[in-house]
Design a protein around this motif. Structure first.
Motif, PDB file in Angstrom:
ATOM      1  N   CYS A 131      11.923 -26.667   8.353  1.00 10.82           N
ATOM      2  CA  CYS A 131      12.868 -26.433   9.583  1.00 10.82           C
ATOM      3  C   CYS A 131      14.294 -25.970   9.115  1.00 10.82           C
ATOM      4  CB  CYS A 131      12.925 -27.975  10.036  1.00 10.82           C
ATOM      5  SG  CYS A 131      13.892 -29.141   9.016  1.00 10.82           S
ATOM      6  N   LYS A 134      18.763 -25.718  13.542  1.00 10.44           N
ATOM      7  CA  LYS A 134      18.273 -25.977  14.732  1.00 10.44           C
ATOM      8  C   LYS A 134      17.720 -27.269  15.192  1.00 10.44           C
ATOM      9  CE  LYS A 134      16.515 -23.843  18.850  1.00 10.44           C
ATOM     10  NZ  LYS A 134      15.722 -24.878  19.317  1.00 10.44           N
ATOM     11  N   SER A 135      16.796 -27.353  14.014  1.00  6.78           N
ATOM     12  CA  SER A 135      16.021 -28.768  14.204  1.00  6.78           C
ATOM     13  C   SER A 135      16.979 -30.001  13.950  1.00  6.78           C
ATOM     14  CB  SER A 135      14.701 -28.906  13.343  1.00  6.78           C
ATOM     15  OG  SER A 135      14.072 -27.708  13.224  1.00  6.78           O
ATOM     16  N   LYS A 137      19.855 -30.177  14.799  1.00  5.94           N
ATOM     17  CA  LYS A 137      21.031 -30.039  16.007  1.00  5.94           C
ATOM     18  C   LYS A 137      20.035 -30.889  17.171  1.00  5.94           C
ATOM     19  CE  LYS A 137      24.038 -26.183  14.921  1.00  5.94           C
ATOM     20  NZ  LYS A 137      24.252 -24.896  15.418  1.00  5.94           N
ATOM     21  N   ASP A 138      18.740 -30.312  17.311  1.00  7.29           N
ATOM     22  CA  ASP A 138      17.878 -31.065  18.239  1.00  7.29           C
ATOM     23  C   ASP A 138      17.859 -32.589  17.903  1.00  7.29           C
ATOM     24  OD1 ASP A 138      17.710 -28.427  19.303  1.00  7.29           O
ATOM     25  OD2 ASP A 138      15.737 -28.273  18.447  1.00  7.29           O
ATOM     26  N   VAL A 141      21.162 -34.367  19.466  1.00 11.34           N
ATOM     27  CA  VAL A 141      21.039 -34.487  20.641  1.00 11.34           C
ATOM     28  C   VAL A 141      20.236 -35.566  21.408  1.00 11.34           C
ATOM     29  CG1 VAL A 141      20.577 -33.275  22.864  1.00 11.34           C
ATOM     30  CG2 VAL A 141      21.548 -31.943  20.917  1.00 11.34           C
ATOM     31  N   ALA A 142      18.923 -35.453  20.607  1.00  9.27           N
ATOM     32  CA  ALA A 142      18.048 -36.756  21.166  1.00  9.27           C
ATOM     33  C   ALA A 142      18.561 -38.038  20.652  1.00  9.27           C
ATOM     34  CB  ALA A 142      16.688 -36.298  20.441  1.00  9.27           C
TER      35      ALA A 142
END
Length: 491
Positions: A131, A134-135, A137-138, A141-142
């Motif tokens: 990964c 971006k992973s 950052k996702d 957010v989650a």
């Protein structure tokens, strides 16, 4: 009136157009057919691959009681055991060699978190090898979304050392703010591979290599699991084929391994449980087809030869990739210091087997010659330096004898650490000094008048040098002129 029949020739335009349309239609049909066949094949292959789960994954522990080894980390009375039972999971880094149980420990923590906190915990499993930012950052957010609902997020990051120190900065504000709890696994030394700011926010737990007893315990659990798994699979096949055959206890399919085979495998895997389980699984799969064919014979016996064929010994030479070579260098250093010639040759051979740079090996020998031998045998330093130059000139594999010869010489030489101890004492004196360091004595200081005298002396030296050279060239010039004058007189 005679009816005229129109013929179609290959060069006729209408014929070419019709044939092109037929060919295009046939091509589209064949393409659709191939696509459907490929989709069916890939679907069947993916379903077959999804059913295939390795023995390592099947035996992942889900509780502390099922976890084998590392009692100093998660045993009774330890800090981690106490925190897990109190539902307090801090940000942690698990550091240890391959196959010591880092991923299994994260699986235990994940299962225990779900059991204790039920739906109030969100687990994110990532690997830095697969990964990117971006992973992460996702996941952030989650985690922020889940935190609004009162749900805690735990991010498991495997091989966290694959992120460079700039990429690791993304964890800092989120771990500091408590957005998620970070649990990372690494085989590299965190002091070198991880960001110091990240280490200050995480608790580092060092996992040791599994012992032979731990490996044998894991293998026994694997054998019990394989016996139950293969037996259930055979019963299912018999039910599907509607064969009315009862399996009595005396003819059940059993996996049998001799004690000496298990002992050899526990020793050969070098504390790596993953290697041991993979070797056992390969040997079992190789015997599976041949042993299940005759229905009357239900015992599968795995011998030492089967394990040897299935065991890939490349893991025994992987210390360099897993940052374990410094342990072997330390063993070499201590063996030479103790004067153990055989042990020194063994460790130098192990270091050369992992394809270490011979110049780096010789550089370590140069250090040993000064640190442990020193003034007791001043020639040792020259031998080590000449060995390093020889390794630079000829390289491997020709320089292996040079390294071995130097190692034996250093191991047999007399030892003296007087210079090393005196230097360390001076460094300790500097570090333990209270207040400012003492000034340089007046009679030892650099004097500016000395600099002026030195500069005047240098100027006088250069002027004298120039005058002498002028006189020299003038003498040569006069000598040449006199030589030509003598030649004219003779003529």
């Amino acid at each position: 009136m005679e009816a005229t029949i129109k013929r179609s020739f290959p060069f006729d335009e209408d014929f070419a157009t019709s044939q092109a349309k037929k060919f295009k239609k046939h091509q589209m049909q064949s393409k659709d057919t191939s696509k459907s066949n490929l989709a069916k094949h890939s679907k069947g292959l993916s379903s077959e691959m999804s059913k295939r789960v390795s023995l390592v994954e099947k035996l992942r522990p889900t509780s502390i009681e099922d976890y084998v080894g590392q009692k100093q980390i998660i045993g009774a009375g330890t800090v981690l055991n106490y925190l897990l039972k109190k539902r307090e999971i801090p940000s942690m880094i698990f550091w240890g060699p391959p196959g010591c149980g880092k991923t299994s420990l994260t699986n235990v923590i994940s299962s225990l978190s779900k059991e204790l906190m039920s739906n109030s915990v969100h687990i994110v499993n990532l690997s830095a090898a697969r990964c990117g930012i971006k992973s992460i950052k996702d996941a952030v957010v989650a985690a922020k979304t889940k935190s609004k609902l009162g749900c805690k997020t735990i991010v498991f990051m495997d091989e966290i050392h694959c992120f460079n120190k700039l990429q690791q900065d993304i964890f800092l504000p989120n771990v500091e703010a408590g957005t998620f709890t970070l649990i990372g696994c690494t085989t590299e030394n965190p002091s070198y591979s991880l960001n110091p700011a990240l280490l200050s926010r995480c608790r580092v737990f060092m996992l040791h290599k599994l012992t032979e007893y731990n490996i044998k315990e894991i293998l026994c659990k694997a054998i019990e699991y394989i016996n139950d798994d293969v037996l259930n699979a055979q019963e299912k096949r018999q039910m599907d084929s509607k064969e009315q055959i009862r399996l009595h206890s005396d003819i059940k399919l059993k996996l049998y391994i001799e004690n000496n085979t298990v002992q050899w495998l526990a020793e050969a895997c070098d504390g790596d449980a993953r290697v041991a389980l993979n070797a056992l699984e390969l040997a079992m799969l190789a015997k599976h087809t041949d042993e299940l064919r005759p229905l009357q014979n239900k015992n599968v016996k795995i011998t030492l030869e089967d394990i040897r064929e299935g065991l890939i010994k490349a893991h025994m030479l992987s210390e360099k990739e897993t940052n374990q070579s410094h342990h072997m260098y330390s063993a070499l250093h201590k063996s030479i210091r103790a004067g153990k010639v055989s042990a020194s040759l063994y460790w130098i051979a192990r270091i050369m087997a992992v394809k270490e740079d011979p110049v780096n090996i010789a550089r370590r020998l140069v250090r040993i010659s000064s640190e442990d031998i020193g003034l007791a045998d001043p020639d040792a330093l020259g031998v080590a330096v000449h060995t390093m130059h020889g390794c630079q000139m000829i390289g491997m594999p020709e320089c292996d004898v040079l390294l071995g010869q130097c190692t034996v010489y250093l191991a047999k030489a007399r030892k003296s650490r007087s210079v090393y101890n005196a230097l360390k004492a001076a460094e300790r004196k500097i570090l333990e000094c209270e207040g400012p360091q003492p000034d340089v004595p007046l009679h030892m200081r650099f004097n500016s008048t000395d600099l002026k005298l030195q500069s005047k002396f240098n100027e006088l030296y250069y002027v004298t040098y120039i005058i002498i050279n002028l006189y020299y060239y003038l003498f040569i010039f006069l000598l040449i002129i006199s030589t030509f004058a003598d030649i004219d007189d003779l003529t």
